[in-house]
Structure formats: structure tokens, C-alpha cells
Design a protein around this motif. Structure first.
Motif, PDB file in Angstrom:
ATOM      1  N   THR A  63       0.838  -1.217   0.000  1.00 53.03           N
ATOM      2  CA  THR A  63       0.000   0.000   0.000  1.00 53.03           C
ATOM      3  C   THR A  63       0.862   1.253   0.000  1.00 53.03           C
ATOM      4  O   THR A  63       0.598   2.216  -0.744  1.00 53.03           O
ATOM      5  CB  THR A  63      -0.928  -0.007   1.220  1.00 53.03           C
ATOM      6  OG1 THR A  63      -1.749  -1.186   1.203  1.00 53.03           O
ATOM      7  CG2 THR A  63      -1.807   1.232   1.216  1.00 53.03           C
ATOM      8  N   ALA A  64       1.895   1.246   0.823  1.00 56.64           N
ATOM      9  CA  ALA A  64       2.799   2.396   0.883  1.00 56.64           C
ATOM     10  C   ALA A  64       3.518   2.606  -0.446  1.00 56.64           C
ATOM     11  O   ALA A  64       3.660   3.741  -0.932  1.00 56.64           O
ATOM     12  CB  ALA A  64       3.805   2.216   2.007  1.00 56.64           C
ATOM     13  N   LEU A  65       3.966   1.471  -1.048  1.00 51.04           N
ATOM     14  CA  LEU A  65       4.681   1.574  -2.324  1.00 51.04           C
ATOM     15  C   LEU A  65       3.790   2.155  -3.416  1.00 51.04           C
ATOM     16  O   LEU A  65       4.204   3.036  -4.174  1.00 51.04           O
ATOM     17  CB  LEU A  65       5.191   0.188  -2.729  1.00 51.04           C
ATOM     18  CG  LEU A  65       6.060   0.139  -3.988  1.00 51.04           C
ATOM     19  CD1 LEU A  65       7.330   0.959  -3.785  1.00 51.04           C
ATOM     20  CD2 LEU A  65       6.415  -1.305  -4.331  1.00 51.04           C
ATOM     21  N   VAL A  66       2.554   1.675  -3.485  1.00 53.44           N
ATOM     22  CA  VAL A  66       1.619   2.199  -4.489  1.00 53.44           C
ATOM     23  C   VAL A  66       1.327   3.680  -4.237  1.00 53.44           C
ATOM     24  O   VAL A  66       1.290   4.502  -5.159  1.00 53.44           O
ATOM     25  CB  VAL A  66       0.320   1.381  -4.495  1.00 53.44           C
ATOM     26  CG1 VAL A  66      -0.735   2.028  -5.372  1.00 53.44           C
ATOM     27  CG2 VAL A  66       0.598  -0.052  -4.950  1.00 53.44           C
ATOM     28  N   SER A  67       1.105   4.036  -2.971  1.00 55.07           N
ATOM     29  CA  SER A  67       0.819   5.442  -2.626  1.00 55.07           C
ATOM     30  C   SER A  67       1.983   6.348  -3.007  1.00 55.07           C
ATOM     31  O   SER A  67       1.793   7.455  -3.561  1.00 55.07           O
ATOM     32  CB  SER A  67       0.516   5.567  -1.134  1.00 55.07           C
ATOM     33  OG  SER A  67      -0.601   4.782  -0.780  1.00 55.07           O
ATOM     34  N   LEU A  68       3.210   5.885  -2.693  1.00 58.07           N
ATOM     35  CA  LEU A  68       4.390   6.687  -3.034  1.00 58.07           C
ATOM     36  C   LEU A  68       4.526   6.848  -4.553  1.00 58.07           C
ATOM     37  O   LEU A  68       4.850   7.939  -5.049  1.00 58.07           O
ATOM     38  CB  LEU A  68       5.645   6.041  -2.465  1.00 58.07           C
ATOM     39  CG  LEU A  68       5.749   6.006  -0.929  1.00 58.07           C
ATOM     40  CD1 LEU A  68       6.987   5.240  -0.488  1.00 58.07           C
ATOM     41  CD2 LEU A  68       5.805   7.436  -0.375  1.00 58.07           C
TER      42      LEU A  68
END
Length: 793
Positions: A63-68
Motif C-alpha cells: 500500500t505504501a509503495l503504491v501510494s508513493l
């Protein structure tokens, strides 16, 4: 002033422009840095999954990777500094929150976290656009580290180490951010200075040509989208060269600065003002800011007319054009330029508005590239195909093939093509033109004669069957070839073989001294007997003098290019009209060659020239098809002459009427018994008056004479006269015209004053006293450059 890093010390307008400019610079840098940080995050996550046995928070990490990644993709789409700052804050907060999850469950979370805490803030510090973004981002980021900090509960040593490194990273980030912010601001200031210098005319402080064209293009496009009206004024300072010549370039620079100030002060605030070069300025103004376009243009002219110059006041000619839906800035400038041209031709110091769409640019000179000039000429229908010409054997000379290039000649009164001049050119074996220095250099007299005969054969063959209907072929001929016994018959035979009638061939005698005037005169009669027409080329240059002309009695005379540009030394007025009048009195048609500008074409029309030739109306080419635009150019010149003559005569009459009224009043005083000195005093004090005088019934005796206020300006001691009026003057127009209109003040001229040897207009009136005629007159300075004198009064 030394720049500072503190935002409150920067002016508000500068701060916004600086931040907007920084946004343009920072987008690509931030995009690249954030992409690299995502890579670092992935490596961090891989190391955590590989080296730590505790469960890996896969969902949080993905989730963090996609958001970034989404935030990175949003960077190029940010349009305001607020949007850019929000993306940065979200990015560091998500990065830190993901790091919190990744280090949870490790045996030594502090060792895993410290590099991230230091790196994230230090690397992000230069990327924050403003100090406000930096402070907001830092607060949010460190707030995101609080869960990790409180997770170290019971480990006071680890918490202390963490706070120390937070302090170190924050202080380092402050140095990086404010140092880079200061560097960017100094770069912005330098960029602004360079842009200002590049966009500003250094002498007058207004925009220069390049900056105006860029800004005006955007203004025109915006106005057309919004359907707002624009008006463009093209302003030319009249007789500016005289300031530099008489008073030095310092005085000229000062005058230009004052004119620029007058333009800026008169134009509404949103207007674009610029110096286009030299003494020419331009103003582009929104019509919504004007109560009346005509009143604004006149107010601009009046404001400039109040600008002082060392010998009086500056004046300017103004051409005005209004934006149409299909206009570009180039077409708008072109129409304003045509209007400015008409304003200058009509006597200067006035405003001229466009007459509508113009198809004839007024600035088409020899300096324009040949390709661009020829591209503007749409050819007429192709001449009939001639197979025999293609089969003819080419003429060779010095390893080159002789070819013909043809330049059109146009009748001004008929606005039609009346001839083409054949000009000799050479081509090498590859079809490239050979330089004239190579083709004609080092020739003996015998070789020149041989080449002359070859050129005639070449031109006649190349023109065979291709000569436009109604056009004559002009052939250059050396005087030595012209006087050769029997050559007239040989040339007539060559013309007959080419299918050309000698009556359609004009022989141009080149300027040379290799034949006597008597021999040329006798030869001219022989050629006329064969049907050829005779022209003298380059009249006024070297050997083509008046004696030679009168002996040959040619049908046409071509005036030398320098001669047609001859001007009066005081007023700068062209002398072409007088030269043409002299030749017409000898029953000789006049051809002017070398016409390269619209100004020169208008001058030929004003001077009643018969035929014109030059780059403006067609360049020499291998084609015999005449340029389609030439008749429109000629017609435009006639329009300009008609309009300018009407305006000049009207203004001239308006300025002369008070002088004529004063002269009539002086005549009434003389009839009443007042002495000449008293009656003529008001007229004598006028700024244009060279002298006043009174004459008896036959132009003598001189009853009275006195110098006027303008005498010192025109009398430089060159006159061979004794300075008196003794003599007889009844043969002069000012005398017999006034005698025919007894009691009415008239003017005549110009005439050369016998006392000052300067051209003057003479105002005169004849009255009867004691049974005899008395004539009162005043000489007025014809050469005063600021006056709207017509070409002939």
C-alpha cells in the motif's frame, strides 16, 4: 541589495514569481529524487524481509509503495506551489509511517530506523519550495515518528539516541534547505536581471523588438480568443537623422529617451510599448482602455510634438492598424507599416490609419533573400512550349555555358509589362552559376566585342517564341559593337532568325568611352532604319553625359541608380522630378532602374517616370513570366501618391493662407499711404520670410527691399548677386500671375532666388496706385524641412 533567505524580506510580487519559477525548476529534480527514494524503500523492505524472522507487513508495504508511486506521478501535474507542497508532505509522512511498520518486530529497531530518519529529511530539505513548506513538512514528518519513539518505552538510552539524531538531521536539513533556498533566490535574481536586459532597450528603457514580438503575439492570441479589440501604433520620429548630424549623437539619444517617456506616459497602463529599432517605436493597446482610437493616436502625436530638440520640437509620423479576427502580429504590423508609410509621404507629423487589408508590403528591399522575394511572386501562365529552343546548341565561353536571365520592365501609367531586359549569365557543367569575376575578368577589347556578339545571339535565341505579348526585348550593347559597320544588318538577321521583329527590340548603349558621340549618332540612325529602338543606359554616370545624349537622341534613357537618389542639399528633397521633366522636354521617355523599395517606387510615380525596373518589381530569372504582384505594387504607389498629394496640398494651403492674408493686409496699408517698411513689417518678421520687396510696373525699379527673419538661415554667401533688386522681373511667374489677378494675393514657385540662390515660394500681390501697378512680394523658404511643402506649388 544583498539577497536574504528569509521569505518575509522578499517583496510579495517577487516572492510569488520566485516560487512559481522554482516550481518549474523543482518538478524534474523532485521527480527523480522521489523515484530514487522509492528504490531505496524497496531495498529497505527486501533487507527487512530477508534478515528478520518476524512476520513481514506485506499489505502495509505494498500500500505504501503504491501510494508513493502515485505521489511521484502527481509531481509533473502540480500547477501551484501549494499542490507541490502537499504532495511533498504526504510523501514523507507515508514514507515514515511505512518505515515504522517495517522496523516493528526487529531485535534492534533503532539501528534500522536511524538511517531512514536522517536520510529522509536531509534528502528532502532542498526539494521544499518554500520555508513554510519545509517547516510544515518537518512538523508532519516528525509527528509521524512519534509512534516509533513511544515504541521505545522503557529504553531511555535508545530514546535519547533517537532524539539526538533527530536534532542532528533537522539542523542539517535546515542548513541544506535555507542554503539551497538562498542559492535559488540568487539565481532567480540573476535570471530576472538577464531577462530584463535581454527584453529592454538599454537607451530608452522600453521593451526591445524581440520582447515586444513575443509579448504582442501572446496578447493578440488572447485578444482573439476573448474577442477584444487591439490597436497598434507604429511611430517614426521625423527627420531624426538631422539631430545626430547637426547636434551629435548625445542629442539624438536624449531625444529618443524623451520620446519614449512621452509614449509611456500617454499610453494606458496595460499597453505594450517598445522601440523597434532606430527612431521607430510601437504601441499595442487594448481598445477597451480607449475612449476613441483616433483621439488616442492624435494625443500620442501631440505628446511627442511637445518633446524638445536642440532646434525646436520633435515630431513623429504614426501609422495605426486595428486587429481583425484573422490577424497575426506580423500582419498587424504590416498594415500599420503601410499606414506609417502614407503618413510620411503625406508630409510627416500626422496620423494615418490603415485602409484595410493590404496585399503590398511596403518594406521589400534588395536585402531580402532572393528565395523569399521570389516566393512572394506568383508566376503568370507559362509561355508556349518551344521545342526548337531546346534543340538549339548552347553557347560556350571559357568553359561555361552562356545563359540568359530576364528582368521585367513595367510601364507606370499603364501598370503593365512593357519589356524584359536580357542579362548575360554563365553556368558551369554542373548547372551552377559562374561568378561574374570569373566569367568577365581579364578580357581584352577584342574579347569583349566577341562576347558582346555572342550574348546577342544567346539572348535572341532564348527569347525566341517566349517573349510576353506586348513586351519588348532590351539588349545591352557596347558602343564599340554599336558603331561597327554593318552590325545593324547582322543583328536584324539574328532577330529575324529568332522570329523577333526588330521593332520589338531596344538596344541599350552601355556606359563606355570606346566610341565618339558623332559615331554613335550616325550608327543610331542606321539602327533606327532597321526598326530598332535606342536607349542610353546609366545616364548621368561617367561618359553618359548630356552632350552625348542630345547627339544620339535616343528613344529612352535609363537613369543611373545614384542619379535618381540625388537630393537637395538643404531640404533633402529628391531631384528626380526635375531630371525627368528635363528629359521629357527633349521628347525622351525615362526608365528608372534599380527600384528596390516602395519609397523609391512612389518617388518614380511622383516624378512621372515612364518605365521602372528593379528587384521590387521582379528579379532577373531564367523565366520570362512576369511577377503577378508587380501591378498591385504599382497601383499601391499611385494610391499613396494621390493621397499624399491631396494631404500635402491641403496642409500647404492652410499654412499659406495666413501669409497671403497678411500680404493682402499689407497691400491695403500701402494703398492707405503707409510706407513700405511699416506695411510689410509683420510679413518680414515671419519665421519663413527670406525677404520682402516692392517692384514697379515692369518689374523695375525696385521700390523697396528688406531681409526677413529666415534670411540668416538660407543666405550663406554663395550668391553672385550684389544683393539688390535692380533689374527686370516681369518675366517671372510671381509677377505676371499677380498682374493677371490684380488685387488678389497668390503664390508661385518654387524658384531659385537670385539673391540667396535658394529655392523659395513667392507670395505676391499686384495693386494699382496713382495709375501705376505696384507689386508687393515675399520670398518664403521652400527648403524648410518641417513644412508640408508639396513637390510643386
Amino acid at each position: 541589495m544583498r539577497p536574504t533567505v528569509f521569505p518575509f524580506a522578499i517583496a510579495k510580487g517577487d516572492r510569488k514569481r520566485f516560487h512559481d519559477r522554482s516550481l518549474d525548476h523543482q518538478r524534474p529534480l523532485s521527480f527523480g529524487t522521489m523515484m530514487l527514494s522509492i528504490g531505496a524503500y524497496v531495498l529497505f523492505a527486501v533487507a527487512r524481509a530477508t534478515l528478520v524472522a518476524a512476520p513481514f507487513p506485506l499489505a502495509v508495504s505494498v500500500t505504501a509503495l503504491v501510494s508513493l508511486a502515485l505521489l511521484v506521478m502527481a509531481i509533473p501535474r502540480t500547477h501551484t506551489t501549494a499542490q507541490f507542497g502537499l504532495v511533498g508532505v504526504c510523501y514523507v509522512v507515508i514514507m515514515q509511517m511505512a518505515a515504522n511498520e517495517l522496523v516493528a518486530g526487529t531485535l534492534n529497531p533503532l539501528a534500522w530506523m536511524l538511517p531512514a530518519v536522517v536520510a529522509i529529511m536531509v534528502c528532502a530539505a532542498p526539494l521544499w519550495l518554500t520555508p513554510a513548506h519545509f517547516i510544515t513538512g518537518s512538523i508532519c514528518y516528525y509527528a509521524a515518528t512519534l509512534p516509533f519513539f513511544f515504541g521505545l518505552h522503557g529504553q531511555p538510552e535508545s530514546q535519547a539516541i533517537f532524539l539526538v539524531w533527530v536534532a542532528i538531521s533537522f539542523m542539517t536539513a535546515c542548513v541544506f534547505h535555507f542554503g539551497f533556498y538562498r542559492f535559488r533566490y540568487r539565481h532567480f535574481q540573476l535570471e530576472q536581471q538577464l531577462t530584463s536586459r535581454a527584453d529592454t532597450d538599454p537607451l530608452t528603457g522600453v521593451k526591445n523588438r524581440r520582447a515586444f514580438l513575443d509579448a504582442a503575439t501572446a496578447r493578440v492570441e488572447a485578444s482573439q480568443r476573448a474577442k477584444h479589440g487591439l490597436m497598434l501604433l507604429l511611430i517614426d520620429v521625423d527627420l531624426f537623422k538631422s539631430i545626430n548630424e547637426q547636434f551629435g549623437y548625445g542629442a539624438g539619444d536624449k531625444a529618443l529617451q524623451n520620446v519614449a517617456n512621452a509614449i509611456v506616459e500617454t499610453a494606458p497602463v496595460p499597453a505594450l510599448s517598445a522601440r523597434m529599432g532606430g527612431e521607430e517605436f510601437v504601441v499595442l493597446v487594448d481598445e477597451n482602455a480607449l475612449t476613441s482610437p483616433a483621439e488616442f493616436a492624435e494625443a500620442m502625436r501631440a505628446a511627442i510634438a511637445r518633446v524638445p530638440r536642440p532646434d525646436g520640437y520633435v515630431s513623429a509620423s504614426i501609422g495605426a492598424a486595428r486587429l481583425t479576427p484573422e490577424d497575426t502580429i506580423a500582419s498587424l504590423l504590416e498594415r500599420a507599416d503601410e499606414a506609417l508609410f502614407r503618413a510620411r509621404q503625406a508630409g510627416r507629423n500626422q496620423v494615418a490609419f490603415e485602409r484595410g487589408r493590404t496585399l503590398v508590403p511596403v518594406r521589400n528591399t534588395a536585402s531580402s533573400g532572393a528565395a523569399s522575394t521570389l516566393a512572394s511572386f506568383a508566376p503568370l501562365a507559362a509561355p508556349p512550349h518551344d521545342a526548337s529552343r531546346e534543340a538549339a546548341t548552347p553557347t560556350r565561353w571559357r568553359n561555361a555555358t552562356l545563359v540568359s536571365h530576364f528582368q521585367p520592365l513595367w510601364s507606370l501609367p499603364r501598370e503593365t509589362l512593357v519589356g524584359v531586359e536580357a542579362l548575360l549569365r554563365g553556368e558551369d557543367d554542373a548547372g551552377n552559376l559562374v561568378a561574374p569575376a570569373t566569367l568577365f575578368a581579364g578580357l581584352t577589347l577584342a574579347e569583349l566585342g566577341e562576347l558582346d556578339v555572342l550574348s546577342h545571339a544567346c539572348h535572341l535565341r532564348n527569347a525566341s517564341g517566349r517573349l510576353p505579348a506586348g513586351a519588348r526585348l532590351f539588349l545591352n550593347i557596347l558602343p564599340s559593337t554599336f558603331v561597327r559597320a554593318g552590325y545593324e544588318n547582322e543583328l536584324a538577321r539574328m532577330a529575324d532568325e529568332a522570329g523577333l521583329d526588330p521593332r520589338n527590340i531596344v538596344l541599350e548603349l552601355l556606359e563606355s568611352d570606346d566610341a565618339s558621340p558623332d559615331a554613335l549618332s550616325l550608327a543610331a540612325n542606321r539602327y533606327r532604319d532597321c526598326g530598332f529602338l535606342i536607349a542610353v543606359d546609366d545616364f548621368g554616370a561617367r561618359y553618359s553625359n548630356l552632350d552625348r545624349l542630345l547627339r544620339i537622341q535616343p528613344d529612352l534613357v535609363k537613369l543611373d541608380g545614384e542619379l535618381i537618389r540625388a537630393r537637395n542639399r538643404r531640404s533633402g528633397r529628391p531631384l528626380l522630378r526635375d531630371l525627368v521633366m528635363l528629359l521629357h522636354q527633349a521628347d525622351i521617355a525615362v526608365v528608372v532602374e534599380g527600384v528596390e523599395t516602395t519609397e523609391e517606387l512612389v518617388l518614380t510615380v511622383e516624378s512621372k517616370v515612364d518605365i521602372v525596373q528593379g528587384f521590387l518589381l521582379g528579379r532577373p530569372t531564367a523565366s520570362l513570366s512576369p511577377p503577378a504582384l508587380a501591378p498591385a505594387r504599382i497601383d499601391h504607389a499611385f494610391d499613396v501618391v494621390a493621397e499624399s498629394r491631396s494631404v500635402r496640398m491641403c496642409r500647404f494651403d492652410m499654412m499659406m493662407q495666413p501669409l497671403l492674408d497678411t500680404l493682402a493686409q499689407a497691400a491695403a496699408h500701402v494703398r492707405a499711404g503707409m510706407p513700405f517698411a511699416g506695411a510689410l513689417e509683420e510679413l518680414r518678421a515671419g519665421a519663413l520670410c527670406v525677404r520682402v520687396f516692392a517692384l514697379g510696373p515692369l518689374g523695375r525699379p525696385a521700390l523697396y527691399e528688406a531681409h526677413g527673419a529666415a534670411n540668416a538661415c538660407v543666405n550663406d554667401g554663395r550668391s553672385v548677386s550684389t544683393g539688390t533688386l535692380d533689374g527686370r522681373w516681369d518675366h517671372r511667374a510671381f509677377f505676371w500671375k499677380a498682374a493677371r489677378k490684380q488685387g488678389r494675393a497668390i503664390y508661385s514657385g518654387p524658384m531659385l532666388s537670385p539673391l540667396t540662390h535658394c529655392l523659395c515660394i513667392i507670395a505676391s500681390i499686384a495693386i494699382e496706385m496713382h495709375g501705376e501697378q505696384i507689386l508687393l512680394a515675399a520670398e518664403l523658404d521652400w527648403a524648410s524641412p518641417e513644412l508640408p511643402w508639396p513637390e510643386a506649388a
